[in-house]
Design a protein around this motif. Structure first.
Motif, PDB file in Angstrom:
ATOM      1  N   PHE A 139       1.687   3.624  45.010  1.00  0.00           N
ATOM      2  CA  PHE A 139       2.368   2.437  45.533  1.00  0.00           C
ATOM      3  C   PHE A 139       3.051   1.650  44.419  1.00  0.00           C
ATOM      4  CE2 PHE A 139      -0.222   3.170  49.316  1.00  0.00           C
ATOM      5  CZ  PHE A 139       0.691   2.872  50.315  1.00  0.00           C
ATOM      6  N   LEU A 140       2.505   1.712  43.208  1.00  0.00           N
ATOM      7  CA  LEU A 140       3.128   0.999  42.098  1.00  0.00           C
ATOM      8  C   LEU A 140       4.504   1.572  41.759  1.00  0.00           C
ATOM      9  CD1 LEU A 140       0.076   0.489  39.698  1.00  0.00           C
ATOM     10  CD2 LEU A 140       1.243  -1.245  41.066  1.00  0.00           C
ATOM     11  N   ILE A 141       4.677   2.897  41.976  1.00  0.00           N
ATOM     12  CA  ILE A 141       5.971   3.517  41.650  1.00  0.00           C
ATOM     13  C   ILE A 141       6.800   3.796  42.902  1.00  0.00           C
ATOM     14  CG2 ILE A 141       5.194   4.528  39.485  1.00  0.00           C
ATOM     15  CD1 ILE A 141       4.758   7.167  40.959  1.00  0.00           C
ATOM     16  N   ASN A 142       6.417   3.266  44.024  1.00  0.00           N
ATOM     17  CA  ASN A 142       7.064   3.422  45.337  1.00  0.00           C
ATOM     18  C   ASN A 142       6.509   4.647  46.065  1.00  0.00           C
ATOM     19  OD1 ASN A 142       8.788   3.734  47.638  1.00  0.00           O
ATOM     20  ND2 ASN A 142      10.288   2.442  46.612  1.00  0.00           N
ATOM     21  N   HIS A 143       5.434   4.422  46.765  1.00  0.00           N
ATOM     22  CA  HIS A 143       4.738   5.439  47.546  1.00  0.00           C
ATOM     23  C   HIS A 143       5.674   6.140  48.520  1.00  0.00           C
ATOM     24  CE1 HIS A 143       1.185   7.000  49.795  1.00  0.00           C
ATOM     25  NE2 HIS A 143       1.931   6.767  50.870  1.00  0.00           N
ATOM     26  N   LEU A 146       8.067   8.562  46.808  1.00  0.00           N
ATOM     27  CA  LEU A 146       7.329   9.707  46.273  1.00  0.00           C
ATOM     28  C   LEU A 146       7.051  10.749  47.346  1.00  0.00           C
ATOM     29  CD1 LEU A 146       5.883  10.808  43.723  1.00  0.00           C
ATOM     30  CD2 LEU A 146       3.824   9.624  44.520  1.00  0.00           C
ATOM     31  N   PHE A 147       6.825  10.294  48.584  1.00  0.00           N
ATOM     32  CA  PHE A 147       6.476  11.219  49.658  1.00  0.00           C
ATOM     33  C   PHE A 147       7.589  11.405  50.692  1.00  0.00           C
ATOM     34  CE2 PHE A 147       2.424   9.753  47.942  1.00  0.00           C
ATOM     35  CZ  PHE A 147       1.869  10.981  47.604  1.00  0.00           C
ATOM     36  N   GLY A 148       8.797  11.007  50.338  1.00  0.00           N
ATOM     37  CA  GLY A 148       9.964  11.365  51.128  1.00  0.00           C
ATOM     38  C   GLY A 148      10.338  10.433  52.259  1.00  0.00           C
ATOM     39  N   LEU A 149       9.537   9.417  52.540  1.00  0.00           N
ATOM     40  CA  LEU A 149       9.851   8.535  53.662  1.00  0.00           C
ATOM     41  C   LEU A 149      11.066   7.652  53.383  1.00  0.00           C
ATOM     42  CD1 LEU A 149       6.314   7.385  54.856  1.00  0.00           C
ATOM     43  CD2 LEU A 149       7.848   9.006  55.964  1.00  0.00           C
ATOM     44  N   ARG A 150      11.193   7.186  52.175  1.00  0.00           N
ATOM     45  CA  ARG A 150      12.355   6.344  51.841  1.00  0.00           C
ATOM     46  C   ARG A 150      13.650   7.127  52.000  1.00  0.00           C
ATOM     47  NH1 ARG A 150      14.853   5.375  46.652  1.00  0.00           N
ATOM     48  NH2 ARG A 150      16.166   3.488  46.737  1.00  0.00           N
ATOM     49  N   GLN A 151      13.638   8.385  51.596  1.00  0.00           N
ATOM     50  CA  GLN A 151      14.841   9.203  51.679  1.00  0.00           C
ATOM     51  C   GLN A 151      15.296   9.388  53.121  1.00  0.00           C
ATOM     52  OE1 GLN A 151      12.247   9.527  49.756  1.00  0.00           O
ATOM     53  NE2 GLN A 151      12.629  10.725  47.907  1.00  0.00           N
ATOM     54  N   VAL A 152      14.353   9.727  54.006  1.00  0.00           N
ATOM     55  CA  VAL A 152      14.756   9.973  55.396  1.00  0.00           C
ATOM     56  C   VAL A 152      15.097   8.672  56.111  1.00  0.00           C
ATOM     57  CG1 VAL A 152      13.462  12.143  55.543  1.00  0.00           C
ATOM     58  CG2 VAL A 152      12.345   9.994  56.229  1.00  0.00           C
ATOM     59  N   TRP A 153      14.487   7.545  55.682  1.00  0.00           N
ATOM     60  CA  TRP A 153      14.826   6.256  56.287  1.00  0.00           C
ATOM     61  C   TRP A 153      16.234   5.821  55.892  1.00  0.00           C
ATOM     62  CZ3 TRP A 153      13.971   2.953  59.949  1.00  0.00           C
ATOM     63  CH2 TRP A 153      14.437   1.643  59.832  1.00  0.00           C
ATOM     64  N   LEU A 154      16.570   5.981  54.623  1.00  0.00           N
ATOM     65  CA  LEU A 154      17.919   5.640  54.184  1.00  0.00           C
ATOM     66  C   LEU A 154      18.959   6.505  54.898  1.00  0.00           C
ATOM     67  CD1 LEU A 154      17.388   5.185  50.334  1.00  0.00           C
ATOM     68  CD2 LEU A 154      17.844   3.386  52.021  1.00  0.00           C
ATOM     69  N   HIS A 155      18.637   7.777  55.079  1.00  0.00           N
ATOM     70  CA  HIS A 155      19.548   8.679  55.784  1.00  0.00           C
ATOM     71  C   HIS A 155      19.703   8.247  57.247  1.00  0.00           C
ATOM     72  CE1 HIS A 155      21.722  12.391  56.514  1.00  0.00           C
ATOM     73  NE2 HIS A 155      20.945  12.649  57.551  1.00  0.00           N
ATOM     74  N   LEU A 156      18.601   7.848  57.865  1.00  0.00           N
ATOM     75  CA  LEU A 156      18.637   7.404  59.254  1.00  0.00           C
ATOM     76  C   LEU A 156      19.521   6.174  59.417  1.00  0.00           C
ATOM     77  CD1 LEU A 156      17.477   7.615  62.195  1.00  0.00           C
ATOM     78  CD2 LEU A 156      15.658   6.053  61.428  1.00  0.00           C
ATOM     79  N   THR A 157      19.452   5.261  58.456  1.00  0.00           N
ATOM     80  CA  THR A 157      20.203   4.010  58.552  1.00  0.00           C
ATOM     81  C   THR A 157      21.607   4.123  57.947  1.00  0.00           C
ATOM     82  OG1 THR A 157      19.155   3.259  56.492  1.00  0.00           O
ATOM     83  CG2 THR A 157      18.122   2.601  58.574  1.00  0.00           C
ATOM     84  N   LYS A 159      22.512   4.739  54.842  1.00  0.00           N
ATOM     85  CA  LYS A 159      22.653   4.201  53.492  1.00  0.00           C
ATOM     86  C   LYS A 159      22.496   5.327  52.471  1.00  0.00           C
ATOM     87  CE  LYS A 159      20.707  -0.259  54.873  1.00  0.00           C
ATOM     88  NZ  LYS A 159      19.580  -1.213  54.675  1.00  0.00           N
ATOM     89  N   PRO A 160      23.250   5.293  51.381  1.00  0.00           N
ATOM     90  CA  PRO A 160      23.122   6.343  50.354  1.00  0.00           C
ATOM     91  C   PRO A 160      21.807   6.211  49.596  1.00  0.00           C
ATOM     92  CG  PRO A 160      24.611   4.631  49.602  1.00  0.00           C
ATOM     93  CD  PRO A 160      24.289   4.299  51.027  1.00  0.00           C
ATOM     94  N   TYR A 161      21.309   7.339  49.147  1.00  0.00           N
ATOM     95  CA  TYR A 161      20.074   7.312  48.355  1.00  0.00           C
ATOM     96  C   TYR A 161      20.381   6.815  46.955  1.00  0.00           C
ATOM     97  CZ  TYR A 161      15.964   8.746  45.768  1.00  0.00           C
ATOM     98  OH  TYR A 161      14.850   8.750  44.961  1.00  0.00           O
ATOM     99  N   THR A 162      19.555   5.923  46.446  1.00  0.00           N
ATOM    100  CA  THR A 162      19.672   5.442  45.072  1.00  0.00           C
ATOM    101  C   THR A 162      18.378   5.730  44.344  1.00  0.00           C
ATOM    102  OG1 THR A 162      18.925   3.246  45.805  1.00  0.00           O
ATOM    103  CG2 THR A 162      21.302   3.613  45.628  1.00  0.00           C
ATOM    104  N   HIS A 163      18.500   6.230  43.130  1.00  0.00           N
ATOM    105  CA  HIS A 163      17.306   6.526  42.339  1.00  0.00           C
ATOM    106  C   HIS A 163      16.586   5.238  41.971  1.00  0.00           C
ATOM    107  CE1 HIS A 163      17.974  10.827  41.856  1.00  0.00           C
ATOM    108  NE2 HIS A 163      19.261  10.555  41.716  1.00  0.00           N
ATOM    109  N   GLU A 221      15.438  12.793  30.576  1.00  0.00           N
ATOM    110  CA  GLU A 221      16.827  13.081  30.931  1.00  0.00           C
ATOM    111  C   GLU A 221      17.395  12.030  31.886  1.00  0.00           C
ATOM    112  OE1 GLU A 221      17.038  17.010  32.476  1.00  0.00           O
ATOM    113  OE2 GLU A 221      16.506  17.991  30.588  1.00  0.00           O
ATOM    114  N   VAL A 222      16.555  11.556  32.795  1.00  0.00           N
ATOM    115  CA  VAL A 222      17.015  10.573  33.793  1.00  0.00           C
ATOM    116  C   VAL A 222      16.936   9.147  33.252  1.00  0.00           C
ATOM    117  CG1 VAL A 222      16.608   9.663  36.111  1.00  0.00           C
ATOM    118  CG2 VAL A 222      16.292  12.104  35.657  1.00  0.00           C
ATOM    119  N   HIS A 223      15.896   8.862  32.466  1.00  0.00           N
ATOM    120  CA  HIS A 223      15.667   7.508  31.946  1.00  0.00           C
ATOM    121  C   HIS A 223      15.523   7.574  30.425  1.00  0.00           C
ATOM    122  CE1 HIS A 223      14.956   6.120  36.063  1.00  0.00           C
ATOM    123  NE2 HIS A 223      14.089   7.105  36.220  1.00  0.00           N
ATOM    124  N   PRO A 224      16.592   7.384  29.672  1.00  0.00           N
ATOM    125  CA  PRO A 224      16.505   7.430  28.200  1.00  0.00           C
ATOM    126  C   PRO A 224      15.484   6.445  27.626  1.00  0.00           C
ATOM    127  CG  PRO A 224      18.791   7.468  28.919  1.00  0.00           C
ATOM    128  CD  PRO A 224      17.968   7.183  30.144  1.00  0.00           C
TER     129      PRO A 224
END
Length: 245
Positions: A139-143, A146-157, A159-163, A221-224
């Motif tokens: 939950f500290l790093i966004n539960h 991590l388990f894919g719910l944010r991705q499918v929710w953004l797609h449903l609404t 909205k583009p996915y942001t890292h 590579e993603v976060h210098p």
């Protein structure tokens, strides 16, 4: 192939399977509340049991590591919708854990057995602390990411996915991988360590230590800024006292 509602439903289903698997894993490793646990009387010869358990753990390790690599993700998202990539990863991990639970072979033999009630309670407390640490760390790093719910929710609404931005909340200020610290506590804290449990703990510990190297390479590579964080914060064991300024 799937509409937005279909992908969202798929993501929620994958998460539900994961959460049920997570709860079962607590009972499987702790030896309570499930029909078959990590311990028990051996049902097959020792060599056969070792081979089966090693293959089950190895299959999970390979899937868990390979599917997490950026190169695999780039190839994989040509087949599955990008919004469902993380949910599919979670689903495959859960299915391999379910296979491990179903086909695990006890080995027999007790490595240590703690009889003192106070010491038993302490070890069970550390075991519970490990699982709690795992959950809190997610939950500290966004539960939900991590388990894919944010991705499918953004797609449903629509909205583009942001890292996610790099951050070091609470536990992550003391160790870089509190999630793995939780796993270590959950896997090793037990009043009775059987040979099968020891095999599980050793192999999962070895896998995690190897996986950290790949994970940190990807993070750099993603976060210098992770390079500075890695120099400043210990990997798994927190410092007892801060160095003087």
């Amino acid at each position: 192939m799937f509409g937005r509602i279909g992908i969202f439903t798929y993501g929620v289903l994958c998460y539900a399977i994961f959460f049920a698997t997570f709860l079962y894993a607590i009972g499987f490793i702790g030896g309570f509340g499930v029909p078959v646990s990590i311990d028990g009387a051996p049902a097959v010869p020792l060599v056969q049991a070792l081979l089966i358990d090693t293959l089950l753990l190895g299959a999970f390790a390979v899937q868990h590591s390979v599917m997490a690599r950026p190169a695999f993700k780039r190839w994989w998202t040509r087949i599955v919708p990008p919004a469902a990539e993380r949910s599919t990863y979670v689903l495959f991990s859960s299915l391999l854990l379910i296979a491990l639970f179903a086909h695990w072979e006890p080995i027999g033999g007790v490595i240590w057995s703690v009889q003192d009630p106070l010491a038993q309670g302490l070890l069970y407390g550390v075991f519970a602390l490990g699982w709690l640490t795992v959950l809190v760390a997610t939950f500290l790093i966004n539960h939900f990411d991590l388990f894919g719910l944010r991705q499918v929710w953004l797609h449903l609404t629509g909205k583009p996915y942001t890292h996610l931005k790099f951050g070091t909340p609470w536990l992550y200020r003391h160790v870089r991988h509190p999630l793995y610290v939780g796993w270590f506590l959950a896997f090793w804290a037990t009043p009775q360590m059987t040979a099968a449990h020891l095999l599980f703990a050793i192999m999962t510990t070895a896998y995690i230590l190897i996986a950290i190297r790949f994970e940190e390479r990807d993070l750099l590579e993603v976060h210098p800024e992770y390079a500075t964080y890695r120099r400043r914060v210990p990997m798994l064991i927190p410092r007892l006292a801060r160095r003087g300024n």
